[in-house]
Design a protein around this motif. Structure first.
Motif, PDB file in Angstrom:
ATOM      1  N   ILE A 243      -7.806  -1.621   5.135  1.00  0.00           N
ATOM      2  CA  ILE A 243      -7.615  -0.765   3.962  1.00  0.00           C
ATOM      3  C   ILE A 243      -7.175  -1.608   2.766  1.00  0.00           C
ATOM      4  CG2 ILE A 243      -6.067   0.989   3.006  1.00  0.00           C
ATOM      5  CD1 ILE A 243      -6.380   2.574   5.473  1.00  0.00           C
TER       6      ILE A 243
ATOM      7  N   SER B  84       0.179   3.416  -2.796  1.00  0.00           N
ATOM      8  CA  SER B  84      -1.229   3.749  -3.026  1.00  0.00           C
ATOM      9  C   SER B  84      -1.461   5.232  -2.951  1.00  0.00           C
ATOM     10  CB  SER B  84      -2.075   3.030  -1.979  1.00  0.00           C
ATOM     11  OG  SER B  84      -3.233   3.724  -1.720  1.00  0.00           O
TER      12      SER B  84
ATOM     13  N   SER C 150      -7.967   0.469  -5.959  1.00  0.00           N
ATOM     14  CA  SER C 150      -7.188   1.552  -5.334  1.00  0.00           C
ATOM     15  C   SER C 150      -7.932   2.889  -5.404  1.00  0.00           C
ATOM     16  CB  SER C 150      -5.799   1.678  -5.983  1.00  0.00           C
ATOM     17  OG  SER C 150      -5.038   0.531  -5.730  1.00  0.00           O
TER      18      SER C 150
ATOM     19  N   LEU D  86       0.809  -1.217   0.000  1.00  0.00           N
ATOM     20  CA  LEU D  86       0.000   0.000   0.000  1.00  0.00           C
ATOM     21  C   LEU D  86       0.840   1.264   0.000  1.00  0.00           C
ATOM     22  CD1 LEU D  86      -2.883  -0.854   2.464  1.00  0.00           C
ATOM     23  CD2 LEU D  86      -3.010  -0.573   0.014  1.00  0.00           C
TER      24      LEU D  86
ATOM     25  N   GLN E 163      -8.912  -1.381  -0.781  1.00  0.00           N
ATOM     26  CA  GLN E 163      -8.090  -0.985  -1.922  1.00  0.00           C
ATOM     27  C   GLN E 163      -8.317  -1.943  -3.091  1.00  0.00           C
ATOM     28  OE1 GLN E 163      -5.875   1.327  -2.743  1.00  0.00           O
ATOM     29  NE2 GLN E 163      -5.075   2.304  -0.938  1.00  0.00           N
TER      30      GLN E 163
ATOM     31  N   LEU F 144      -4.090   6.331  -1.583  1.00  0.00           N
ATOM     32  CA  LEU F 144      -4.876   6.569  -0.376  1.00  0.00           C
ATOM     33  C   LEU F 144      -3.996   6.856   0.816  1.00  0.00           C
ATOM     34  CD1 LEU F 144      -7.646   6.466   1.034  1.00  0.00           C
ATOM     35  CD2 LEU F 144      -7.234   4.043   1.448  1.00  0.00           C
TER      36      LEU F 144
END
Length: 722
Positions: A407, A353, A416, A350, A411, A355
């Motif tokens: 998460i 990512s 994503s 991640l 995702q 986010l």
């Protein structure tokens, strides 16, 4: 020669025939032609454009359409600047995949910016209009952008989209809006940015993340920035007045930080005079005078002593900070150790990512070459460590009836959080369609950090717990949540037919107009949801955000009220919602006081009913001034049957019982009373709508194509679909 002449004639004739065939068949890509027609409708079919009306040609590339430039059969530019245009920027422009320049600046366009912007646009100019709402997150995917100008509008909230993919952006202008919050960390990842205009907003925090950008011009005047202006930015053309800059000398950077690059490398080091007269001019010629006087030697010795003292001081501080830093690493490692090994693999991935900021995972040492967005690794003692709200050391109690998602799960399910999964944007955040491996589809609402900062995780747990107790057939059900790394997400059931707003105001070839029975059913179901929140829940829940975009329709077109309880339980939600005052849904007293009550919900519901009846938006700046506010225009006509018949949505084509229409209008008139004390409670509204259905003579003619839905097991006799 005669033979050659015939060849020329034949060739010319063939060209003419070919040209005629192109004109007849249309020279424009069909998808482009449809999008241009949608744009024309959104601009109120502006006569000043001189574009042909429906039925008179639909070929902007084959014909000459003002402001349209094509290459072969694809539209490449739309330049409609400064033409006095009204209306809104519509959805449906995404198929314009060859469009590189979209300029609608200096007009009178209102409404919000749609999240479906042509994907390959390079220059986007919407400046000097009346655009409201926030900047769509889908701007993150406009990877070809070089120039973005949204200045001089009424845009709100923060710069919440991701700049990291806008590698070619060179000019950004968001000046003269009402944008708030800190600058996003992703702004520091713009390799080609040279000009940035942010003046006259309400931005907060520091501008440190702009320090290493290749900027030549920066305007941040008239904001609420704090801290110091970075040294790197003092060598460019910068305008920074009317902020809350810190006074005094800039504090030294952390030990180990490389020196800031200086643009003026030809200046001599040290604090000497910058004058170019006298002895300075002598020393600059061929380096003839390179000796150091006694005063210079003394200065150097003093500098060495001072530097030695500073180094000793930081060495002591560093030893102290190492212990605190190692404690922090232990805490974070424990949170990772509690994950299964396969999920830990997802967590590490991640870091790339959009986010999660990769720096949130940095557990290296207390010395960082690039300081993270949150100064987590500065020197502090153990007591300070215990006060840090971002340290994950508190267990979150999970409501028994909800699933806790990671998460990583969300995702994967939302690609994503890509724009392809984006289904809507609201006051509190964006909503994504989540497709899970087992085939289940859910809706994920990612709450904006400006609405619920990461230090309010405990409040988020309370919010989730309170919403989890709301259960009603017409209230969107909360099925799960996620609270990790400062992110707050809610997972709801998904309704495939989208929102009531989409059905009423967005035309496409797949949707059919709502028949009268279905409109009454939607009104009754929404009224029951509000009755439940107001009069069954204890304490009562004020929704505060009743509007057609928050009424979702399932496969049977039954309504489900979304965001129920969210505004009641989020701290300072009223301040967030107050940014949307002027949308046409808010009661008069809300505009005056900013306070929401049960009776203001009743008013907003009445506006939705009026929207169902007329097919109009509650506020439409594209209409004549006296017709822009739907309530103000329609209320005097609600008891005039002739005027009412003219007010009805024309897509109904007259297929409705007149008495049913009249009684529907009577309920609206009660709900939108300007004085809150005269508005009925929702239980009375429900009873009035039930009586309306019972009394109405619902002929087969009004049912149309079985869009009314299936029975829901209602206990009122004669309700049929209701």
């Amino acid at each position: 020669m005669e033979k050659g002449g015939r060849v020329v004639v034949l060739f010319t004739s063939a060209c003419i025939l070919l040209w005629m065939a192109i004109v007849v068949n249309g020279d424009t890509d069909p998808n482009d032609a449809t999008s241009i027609r949608i744009l024309f409708q959104g601009l109120n079919s502006a006569p000043q454009l001189g574009w042909p009306s429906n039925g008179n040609g639909d070929d902007p590339c084959g014909q000459f359409w003002k402001g349209i430039t094509c290459s072969v059969n694809r539209v490449t530019e739309i330049n409609l600047s400064n033409l006095g245009l009204t209306g809104t920027l519509p959805y449906g422009l995404k198929p314009l995949t060859s469009l590189t320049n979209l300029d609608l600046s200096s007009n009178n366009l209102g409404g919000t910016i749609p999240y479906e912007i042509p994907p390959n646009v390079k220059r986007l100019n919407l400046a000097n209009n009346n655009l409201t709402g926030n900047i769509p997150f889908s701007f993150s995917d406009l990877t070809s952008l070089t120039d973005l100008n949204l200045g001089h509008n009424q845009l709100q909230q923060g710069l919440s989209f991701d700049f990291s993919r806008l590698s070619t952006l060179s000019t950004l202008d968001v000046s003269f809006n009402a944008l708030t919050g800190d600058l996003p960390q992703s702004l520091s990842l713009l390799p080609d940015i040279t000009s940035m205009y942010m003046q006259n907003n309400q931005f907060t925090g520091t501008i440190n993340i702009l320090a290493n950008l290749p900027l030549k011009f920066l305007n941040v005047e008239n904001n609420h920035f704090t801290g110091w202006i970075p040294e790197q930015l003092q060598n460019i053309n910068i305008q920074a007045g009317s902020n809350a800059w810190s006074s005094g000398p800039v504090p030294p950077p952390p030990p180990g930080t490389p020196p800031a690059p200086k643009s003026n490398q030809h200046h001599k080091p040290g604090g000497g005079s910058t004058s170019h007269s006298g002895s300075d001019s002598d020393t600059s010629e061929g380096g003839k005078k390179s000796g150091i006087g006694g005063g210079g030697i003394a200065g150097i010795l003093i500098s060495i002593v001072v530097i030695g003292a500073i180094v000793a001081f930081f060495l002591v501080k560093r030893r102290k900070s190492k212990k605190a830093s190692s404690d922090l690493e232990k805490l974070e490692n424990q949170s990772f150790a509690s994950l299964p090994s396969n999920e830990l693999h997802h967590e590490v991935k991640l870091q790339t990512s959009s986010l999660i900021d990769p720096k949130m995972f940095d557990t290296s040492s207390s010395i960082n070459l690039k300081p993270p967005p949150i100064d987590r690794y500065k020197s502090f003692d153990e007591n300070e460590l215990s006060k840090k709200p971002i340290v994950v050391k508190k267990t979150v109690s999970v409501p028994a009836n909800l699933k806790s998602y990671s998460i990583a799960d969300l995702q994967i399910a939302t690609g994503s959080f890509s724009v392809d999964h984006l289904v809507g944007e609201g006051s509190f955040g964006r909503v994504y369609r989540a497709q899970f491996d087992e085939g289940k589809v859910l809706a994920v609402k990612k709450i904006d950090s400006s609405v619920l900062p990461n230090n309010l995780s405990e409040d988020f747990t309370d919010i989730v717990s309170n919403i989890s107790h709301l259960h009603h057939p017409n209230v969107t059900e909360l099925v799960g949540y996620c609270s990790e790394y400062g992110q707050h997400l809610l997972v709801y059931e998904f309704h495939k037919n989208g929102s009531l707003h989409d059905f009423l105001h967005l035309e496409d070839e797949y949707s059919k107009p709502l028949i009268w029975n279905t409109r009454v059913k939607i009104a009754l179901g929404t009224a029951r949801a509000l009755e439940y929140l107001h009069e069954v829940c204890s304490p009562s829940v004020v929704h505060k955000n009743i509007k057609s975009t928050n009424i979702l329709l399932d496969a049977e077109l039954s309504p489900h009220l979304s965001d129920s309880g969210l505004a009641s339980y989020i701290p300072n939600a009223d301040q967030v919602l107050n940014h949307n005052i002027g949308s046409g849904y808010d009661a008069p007293e809300v505009a005056l006081s900013g306070q929401y009550t049960l009776k203001s919900d009743v008013y907003s519901f009445g506006v939705v009913m009026l929207e169902l009846l007329s097919g109009w938006k509650p506020f439409d700046s594209s209409r004549p001034r006296l017709e822009q506010s739907l309530v103000r225009w329609a209320t005097p006509q609600l008891h005039d049957i002739d005027a009412l018949a003219k007010m009805v949505d024309p897509t109904l084509k007259g297929l409705y019982p007149v008495k049913s229409l009249s009684r529907f209008a009577d309920v609206i008139a009660l709900c939108v009373q300007p004085e809150p004390e005269f508005r009925p409670p929702m239980s009375e509204v429900v009873q009035a709508l039930v009586r309306l259905v019972q009394r109405a003579n619902m002929s087969k003619r009004t049912f149309g194509s079985d869009l009314g839905g299936t029975p829901r097991g209602s206990d009122e006799p004669g309700l049929r679909d209701f």
